[in-house]
Design a protein around this motif. Sequence first.
Motif, PDB file in Angstrom:
ATOM      1  N   MET A  64     -48.587  38.159   4.256  1.00 45.57           N
ATOM      2  CA  MET A  64     -48.860  39.504   3.739  1.00 45.57           C
ATOM      3  C   MET A  64     -47.566  40.289   3.850  1.00 45.57           C
ATOM      4  SD  MET A  64     -52.656  40.440   5.180  1.00 45.57           S
ATOM      5  CE  MET A  64     -52.596  42.025   4.408  1.00 45.57           C
ATOM      6  N   LEU A  65     -46.828  40.358   2.744  1.00 45.23           N
ATOM      7  CA  LEU A  65     -45.487  40.924   2.765  1.00 45.23           C
ATOM      8  C   LEU A  65     -45.317  42.042   1.738  1.00 45.23           C
ATOM      9  CD1 LEU A  65     -43.878  37.430   2.962  1.00 45.23           C
ATOM     10  CD2 LEU A  65     -43.634  39.174   4.740  1.00 45.23           C
ATOM     11  N   THR A  66     -44.473  43.003   2.087  1.00 41.45           N
ATOM     12  CA  THR A  66     -44.130  44.117   1.210  1.00 41.45           C
ATOM     13  C   THR A  66     -42.611  44.177   1.085  1.00 41.45           C
ATOM     14  OG1 THR A  66     -46.071  45.385   1.866  1.00 41.45           O
ATOM     15  CG2 THR A  66     -44.236  46.638   0.961  1.00 41.45           C
ATOM     16  N   GLY A  92     -43.701  32.884  -0.758  1.00 36.85           N
ATOM     17  CA  GLY A  92     -43.491  31.843  -1.754  1.00 36.85           C
ATOM     18  C   GLY A  92     -42.834  32.507  -2.947  1.00 36.85           C
ATOM     19  N   TRP A  93     -42.520  31.730  -3.975  1.00 36.16           N
ATOM     20  CA  TRP A  93     -41.871  32.322  -5.136  1.00 36.16           C
ATOM     21  C   TRP A  93     -42.058  31.482  -6.383  1.00 36.16           C
ATOM     22  CZ3 TRP A  93     -39.202  29.887  -1.222  1.00 36.16           C
ATOM     23  CH2 TRP A  93     -38.490  28.745  -1.576  1.00 36.16           C
ATOM     24  N   VAL A  94     -41.974  32.172  -7.515  1.00 37.51           N
ATOM     25  CA  VAL A  94     -41.848  31.569  -8.831  1.00 37.51           C
ATOM     26  C   VAL A  94     -40.742  32.380  -9.499  1.00 37.51           C
ATOM     27  CG1 VAL A  94     -42.925  31.099 -11.061  1.00 37.51           C
ATOM     28  CG2 VAL A  94     -44.288  30.944  -8.956  1.00 37.51           C
ATOM     29  N   ARG A 121     -41.235  36.355  -8.976  1.00 39.78           N
ATOM     30  CA  ARG A 121     -42.571  36.608  -8.438  1.00 39.78           C
ATOM     31  C   ARG A 121     -42.553  36.205  -6.966  1.00 39.78           C
ATOM     32  NH1 ARG A 121     -46.521  37.568 -12.061  1.00 39.78           N
ATOM     33  NH2 ARG A 121     -45.982  37.300 -14.254  1.00 39.78           N
ATOM     34  N   ILE A 122     -42.843  37.165  -6.100  1.00 35.58           N
ATOM     35  CA  ILE A 122     -42.878  36.912  -4.663  1.00 35.58           C
ATOM     36  C   ILE A 122     -44.338  36.715  -4.279  1.00 35.58           C
ATOM     37  CG2 ILE A 122     -42.293  37.777  -2.376  1.00 35.58           C
ATOM     38  CD1 ILE A 122     -40.134  39.527  -3.792  1.00 35.58           C
ATOM     39  N   LEU A 123     -44.683  35.482  -3.900  1.00 33.55           N
ATOM     40  CA  LEU A 123     -46.059  35.133  -3.545  1.00 33.55           C
ATOM     41  C   LEU A 123     -46.327  35.501  -2.083  1.00 33.55           C
ATOM     42  CD1 LEU A 123     -46.119  31.589  -5.192  1.00 33.55           C
ATOM     43  CD2 LEU A 123     -46.486  33.820  -6.272  1.00 33.55           C
ATOM     44  N   GLU A 162     -49.096  39.176  -5.709  1.00 32.98           N
ATOM     45  CA  GLU A 162     -47.724  38.832  -6.083  1.00 32.98           C
ATOM     46  C   GLU A 162     -46.929  40.105  -6.327  1.00 32.98           C
ATOM     47  OE1 GLU A 162     -47.630  36.339  -9.550  1.00 32.98           O
ATOM     48  OE2 GLU A 162     -48.923  34.828  -8.651  1.00 32.98           O
ATOM     49  N   THR A 163     -45.658  40.086  -5.932  1.00 31.11           N
ATOM     50  CA  THR A 163     -44.752  41.154  -6.316  1.00 31.11           C
ATOM     51  C   THR A 163     -43.928  40.631  -7.470  1.00 31.11           C
ATOM     52  OG1 THR A 163     -44.602  42.071  -4.078  1.00 31.11           O
ATOM     53  CG2 THR A 163     -42.802  42.589  -5.590  1.00 31.11           C
ATOM     54  N   GLN A 164     -43.905  41.390  -8.560  1.00 30.70           N
ATOM     55  CA  GLN A 164     -43.147  41.004  -9.746  1.00 30.70           C
ATOM     56  C   GLN A 164     -41.912  41.895  -9.847  1.00 30.70           C
ATOM     57  OE1 GLN A 164     -44.686  42.268 -13.540  1.00 30.70           O
ATOM     58  NE2 GLN A 164     -44.159  40.304 -14.492  1.00 30.70           N
ATOM     59  N   SER A 165     -40.783  41.267 -10.156  1.00 29.47           N
ATOM     60  CA  SER A 165     -39.524  41.988 -10.320  1.00 29.47           C
ATOM     61  C   SER A 165     -38.713  41.279 -11.395  1.00 29.47           C
ATOM     62  CB  SER A 165     -38.765  41.992  -8.985  1.00 29.47           C
ATOM     63  OG  SER A 165     -37.518  42.629  -9.108  1.00 29.47           O
ATOM     64  N   PHE A 166     -37.733  41.977 -11.961  1.00 31.99           N
ATOM     65  CA  PHE A 166     -36.877  41.393 -12.988  1.00 31.99           C
ATOM     66  C   PHE A 166     -35.415  41.626 -12.627  1.00 31.99           C
ATOM     67  CE2 PHE A 166     -40.863  42.533 -15.038  1.00 31.99           C
ATOM     68  CZ  PHE A 166     -41.198  41.346 -15.679  1.00 31.99           C
ATOM     69  N   ILE A 167     -34.600  40.591 -12.820  1.00 30.45           N
ATOM     70  CA  ILE A 167     -33.157  40.697 -12.583  1.00 30.45           C
ATOM     71  C   ILE A 167     -32.463  40.565 -13.929  1.00 30.45           C
ATOM     72  CG2 ILE A 167     -31.140  39.713 -11.435  1.00 30.45           C
ATOM     73  CD1 ILE A 167     -33.061  38.496  -9.351  1.00 30.45           C
ATOM     74  N   GLY A 168     -31.710  41.598 -14.311  1.00 30.14           N
ATOM     75  CA  GLY A 168     -30.891  41.533 -15.514  1.00 30.14           C
ATOM     76  C   GLY A 168     -29.612  40.785 -15.191  1.00 30.14           C
ATOM     77  N   VAL A 169     -29.288  39.775 -16.006  1.00 31.72           N
ATOM     78  CA  VAL A 169     -28.150  38.891 -15.733  1.00 31.72           C
ATOM     79  C   VAL A 169     -27.221  38.872 -16.939  1.00 31.72           C
ATOM     80  CG1 VAL A 169     -27.503  36.514 -15.176  1.00 31.72           C
ATOM     81  CG2 VAL A 169     -29.638  37.441 -14.286  1.00 31.72           C
ATOM     82  N   ARG A 170     -25.931  38.951 -16.701  1.00 27.62           N
ATOM     83  CA  ARG A 170     -24.962  38.791 -17.795  1.00 27.62           C
ATOM     84  C   ARG A 170     -24.896  37.311 -18.158  1.00 27.62           C
ATOM     85  NH1 ARG A 170     -23.096  43.648 -18.380  1.00 27.62           N
ATOM     86  NH2 ARG A 170     -22.495  44.900 -16.593  1.00 27.62           N
TER      87      ARG A 170
END
Length: 194
Positions: A64-66, A92-94, A121-123, A162-170
């Motif tokens: 149980m993580l934040t 966990g992660w995807v 996605r942080i499980l 799940e925590t969803q986040s996006f990383i913009g990459v060059r």
Amino acid sequence: MRTPMLLTILAAAAVLTGCDDSGSAGLAPSPNAVTSTLGAPTTAAEPVPTDAQPKRGDKSRGAMLTVTGIRIGHHPGFERVVYDLGGTGTPGWVVEYTDRAVQDGSGTVLDIDAGSVLEVRILGSAYPFDTGVAPFDNSEPVRDPEAPGVTGVYRTIVFEGETQSFIGVRGDRPPFEVRTATGPARLIVDIATP
């Protein structure tokens, strides 16, 4: 009388000079040592990611993580994004590239200025009222001009465990690696730079 004292000083200097850059013997690391965003000084280069395939990892039972913070750092050959986590367990992660940054739950499409978008996605995530941990304020993308390979880290939305986040990459889907660390819990994403 001065010769023995001078020899003693020179011998002590030779012993101290022989210590490595890892900070052994209580000494500070040399200016040439590389300090990772995880805080451990190192003199050897860390491996650069070599493939861009989706990555998956399992969470620990009862996790149980934040997300409490996000950091970006530059390393030779790659940029590092660190998600600091509070609560219990190991995440966990995807993590994989996506054509569009679509938020879970709302379906909102984020406008991310980047060559590629890496979805994280942080499980094992939980809402702050369940973990008792103050969440990271993610109203603005996280950026670091010292790490130009990452244009920004966008949103951390918790939805259905799940925590969803996006990383913009060059660049066009560069290789990346994912791992966790403990003390405190962290999810680490390393992204190769050209």
